[in-house]
Write a protein that holds these residues in place. Structure first.
Motif, PDB file in Angstrom:
ATOM      1  N   GLU A   3      53.017 -70.921 -15.317  1.00 56.52           N
ATOM      2  CA  GLU A   3      54.406 -70.813 -14.892  1.00 56.52           C
ATOM      3  C   GLU A   3      54.489 -71.056 -13.393  1.00 56.52           C
ATOM      4  N   ARG A   4      55.654 -71.509 -12.989  1.00 58.20           N
ATOM      5  CA  ARG A   4      55.854 -71.744 -11.567  1.00 58.20           C
ATOM      6  C   ARG A   4      55.717 -70.439 -10.796  1.00 58.20           C
ATOM      7  N   LEU A   5      55.193 -70.546  -9.589  1.00 56.47           N
ATOM      8  CA  LEU A   5      55.017 -69.378  -8.738  1.00 56.47           C
ATOM      9  C   LEU A   5      56.374 -68.891  -8.240  1.00 56.47           C
ATOM     10  N   ILE A   6      56.469 -67.606  -8.027  1.00 57.79           N
ATOM     11  CA  ILE A   6      57.696 -67.009  -7.498  1.00 57.79           C
ATOM     12  C   ILE A   6      57.340 -66.131  -6.312  1.00 57.79           C
ATOM     13  N   ALA A   7      58.351 -65.854  -5.492  1.00 57.75           N
ATOM     14  CA  ALA A   7      58.146 -65.002  -4.319  1.00 57.75           C
ATOM     15  C   ALA A   7      57.564 -63.661  -4.748  1.00 57.75           C
ATOM     16  N   GLY A   8      56.564 -63.199  -4.009  1.00 55.84           N
ATOM     17  CA  GLY A   8      55.911 -61.935  -4.279  1.00 55.84           C
ATOM     18  C   GLY A   8      54.629 -62.062  -5.079  1.00 55.84           C
ATOM     19  N   ALA A   9      54.445 -63.192  -5.763  1.00 62.04           N
ATOM     20  CA  ALA A   9      53.227 -63.409  -6.553  1.00 62.04           C
ATOM     21  C   ALA A   9      52.051 -63.692  -5.613  1.00 62.04           C
ATOM     22  N   ALA A  10      50.858 -63.385  -6.069  1.00 59.01           N
ATOM     23  CA  ALA A  10      49.662 -63.737  -5.305  1.00 59.01           C
ATOM     24  C   ALA A  10      49.452 -65.242  -5.397  1.00 59.01           C
ATOM     25  N   ALA A  11      49.223 -65.873  -4.267  1.00 60.41           N
ATOM     26  CA  ALA A  11      48.937 -67.312  -4.257  1.00 60.41           C
ATOM     27  C   ALA A  11      47.513 -67.515  -4.767  1.00 60.41           C
ATOM     28  N   PRO A  12      47.319 -68.409  -5.729  1.00 59.50           N
ATOM     29  CA  PRO A  12      45.957 -68.654  -6.215  1.00 59.50           C
ATOM     30  C   PRO A  12      45.050 -69.139  -5.080  1.00 59.50           C
ATOM     31  N   ASP A  13      43.880 -68.531  -4.970  1.00 62.36           N
ATOM     32  CA  ASP A  13      42.943 -68.963  -3.936  1.00 62.36           C
ATOM     33  C   ASP A  13      42.328 -70.294  -4.364  1.00 62.36           C
ATOM     34  N   VAL A  35      51.962 -73.116   4.981  1.00 62.80           N
ATOM     35  CA  VAL A  35      52.739 -74.027   4.140  1.00 62.80           C
ATOM     36  C   VAL A  35      51.727 -74.893   3.398  1.00 62.80           C
ATOM     37  N   VAL A  36      51.679 -74.739   2.073  1.00 65.38           N
ATOM     38  CA  VAL A  36      50.802 -75.540   1.232  1.00 65.38           C
ATOM     39  C   VAL A  36      51.690 -76.529   0.500  1.00 65.38           C
ATOM     40  N   TYR A  37      51.527 -77.809   0.831  1.00 63.41           N
ATOM     41  CA  TYR A  37      52.382 -78.778   0.140  1.00 63.41           C
ATOM     42  C   TYR A  37      51.531 -79.743  -0.664  1.00 63.41           C
ATOM     43  N   PHE A  38      52.037 -80.051  -1.859  1.00 63.10           N
ATOM     44  CA  PHE A  38      51.375 -80.955  -2.800  1.00 63.10           C
ATOM     45  C   PHE A  38      52.125 -82.274  -2.801  1.00 63.10           C
ATOM     46  N   GLY A 119      51.391 -85.762 -14.111  1.00 58.35           N
ATOM     47  CA  GLY A 119      51.111 -86.120 -12.731  1.00 58.35           C
ATOM     48  C   GLY A 119      51.449 -84.997 -11.774  1.00 58.35           C
ATOM     49  N   LEU A 120      51.272 -85.267 -10.501  1.00 60.27           N
ATOM     50  CA  LEU A 120      51.538 -84.275  -9.474  1.00 60.27           C
ATOM     51  C   LEU A 120      53.033 -84.178  -9.214  1.00 60.27           C
ATOM     52  N   ILE A 121      53.536 -82.966  -9.208  1.00 55.63           N
ATOM     53  CA  ILE A 121      54.939 -82.676  -8.924  1.00 55.63           C
ATOM     54  C   ILE A 121      55.016 -82.294  -7.456  1.00 55.63           C
ATOM     55  N   ARG A 122      55.752 -83.070  -6.678  1.00 55.09           N
ATOM     56  CA  ARG A 122      55.861 -82.789  -5.238  1.00 55.09           C
ATOM     57  C   ARG A 122      56.409 -81.380  -5.059  1.00 55.09           C
ATOM     58  N   SER A 123      55.593 -80.501  -4.461  1.00 57.46           N
ATOM     59  CA  SER A 123      55.914 -79.080  -4.383  1.00 57.46           C
ATOM     60  C   SER A 123      55.463 -78.505  -3.051  1.00 57.46           C
ATOM     61  N   THR A 124      56.129 -77.439  -2.631  1.00 56.47           N
ATOM     62  CA  THR A 124      55.753 -76.745  -1.406  1.00 56.47           C
ATOM     63  C   THR A 124      55.760 -75.248  -1.668  1.00 56.47           C
ATOM     64  N   ILE A 125      54.663 -74.613  -1.298  1.00 65.42           N
ATOM     65  CA  ILE A 125      54.517 -73.171  -1.461  1.00 65.42           C
ATOM     66  C   ILE A 125      54.228 -72.588  -0.076  1.00 65.42           C
ATOM     67  N   VAL A 126      54.994 -71.587   0.322  1.00 65.38           N
ATOM     68  CA  VAL A 126      54.752 -70.903   1.588  1.00 65.38           C
ATOM     69  C   VAL A 126      54.077 -69.570   1.255  1.00 65.38           C
ATOM     70  N   VAL A 127      52.929 -69.351   1.894  1.00 63.45           N
ATOM     71  CA  VAL A 127      52.107 -68.171   1.635  1.00 63.45           C
ATOM     72  C   VAL A 127      52.094 -67.300   2.895  1.00 63.45           C
ATOM     73  N   GLY A 131      48.485 -63.464   1.703  1.00 63.61           N
ATOM     74  CA  GLY A 131      48.196 -64.273   0.527  1.00 63.61           C
ATOM     75  C   GLY A 131      49.239 -64.206  -0.569  1.00 63.61           C
ATOM     76  N   LYS A 132      50.424 -63.729  -0.257  1.00 62.61           N
ATOM     77  CA  LYS A 132      51.516 -63.659  -1.235  1.00 62.61           C
ATOM     78  C   LYS A 132      52.475 -64.832  -1.024  1.00 62.61           C
ATOM     79  N   VAL A 133      53.062 -65.278  -2.122  1.00 65.71           N
ATOM     80  CA  VAL A 133      54.037 -66.363  -2.071  1.00 65.71           C
ATOM     81  C   VAL A 133      55.336 -65.842  -1.460  1.00 65.71           C
ATOM     82  N   VAL A 134      55.831 -66.551  -0.456  1.00 66.97           N
ATOM     83  CA  VAL A 134      57.115 -66.241   0.165  1.00 66.97           C
ATOM     84  C   VAL A 134      58.191 -67.142  -0.416  1.00 66.97           C
ATOM     85  N   LEU A 135      57.824 -68.394  -0.636  1.00 66.42           N
ATOM     86  CA  LEU A 135      58.781 -69.402  -1.095  1.00 66.42           C
ATOM     87  C   LEU A 135      58.022 -70.416  -1.930  1.00 66.42           C
ATOM     88  N   ALA A 136      58.590 -70.789  -3.066  1.00 63.24           N
ATOM     89  CA  ALA A 136      57.983 -71.808  -3.920  1.00 63.24           C
ATOM     90  C   ALA A 136      59.062 -72.813  -4.294  1.00 63.24           C
TER      91      ALA A 136
END
Length: 157
Positions: A3-13, A35-38, A119-127, A131-136
């Motif tokens: 499932e898509r990551l949501i704010a508060g979730a642990a970012a996968p290492d 900022v981790v961007y794909f 394929g790769l879905i252009r995405s940005t995750i802020v950690v 190590g917690k997700v702030v924004l996905a």
């Protein structure tokens, strides 16, 4: 697919190789916002625009306490050429087997010109520094995304 990551979730290492072939882990950025961007493919028009937008905003992002990491399924050698050609000074990481993209729900079904494929879905995750997700954000646009991200993080005065 996870499932898509949501704010508060642990970012996968993760640990991946950068453009110089050195290992880089998410835990290397603990203590700072990251900022981790794909992005789908180095040196393509949209991905180049997005990478250059991050490059051009890097000093302001770092001043505000944010590091930037780009991840694509490209091999290390292609990332090295891309970083050199565009003067990219933030880490570009190779996720050839797309396992990290899958863990971040940035790999999945895409549709283009009537064809459906994986394929790769252009995405940005802020950690955050712990190590917690702030924004996905998923299915982001290459053009204008960095400016939008900066507004959402309230980095523009």
């Amino acid at each position: 697919m996870p499932e898509r990551l949501i704010a508060g979730a642990a970012a996968p290492d993760f640990t991946l190789q950068n453009a110089a072939g050195q290992e880089v882990s998410l835990r290397d950025f603990r203590g700072r916002n990251t900022v981790v961007y794909f992005y789908p493919a180095a040196a393509t028009p949209g991905c180049t625009k997005q990478a250059c937008d991050f490059r051009d905003s890097l000093a302001a992002l770092q001043h505000a306490g944010y590091d930037v990491v780009g991840i694509s399924p490209d091999p290390v050698a292609k990332l090295a050429r891309f970083a050199d050609a565009e003067g990219l000074t933030f880490p570009l990481l190779s996720d050839e087997d797309h396992s990290v993209a899958e863990a971040y729900a940035a790999w999945g079904e895409k549709k283009n010109y009537g064809k459906t494929y994986q394929g790769l879905i252009r995405s940005t995750i802020v950690v955050d520094p712990e190590g917690k997700v702030v924004l996905a954000q998923y299915n982001v646009r290459a053009t204008g995304h960095v400016a939008k991200l900066r507004r959402e993080l309230k980095l523009d005065a």
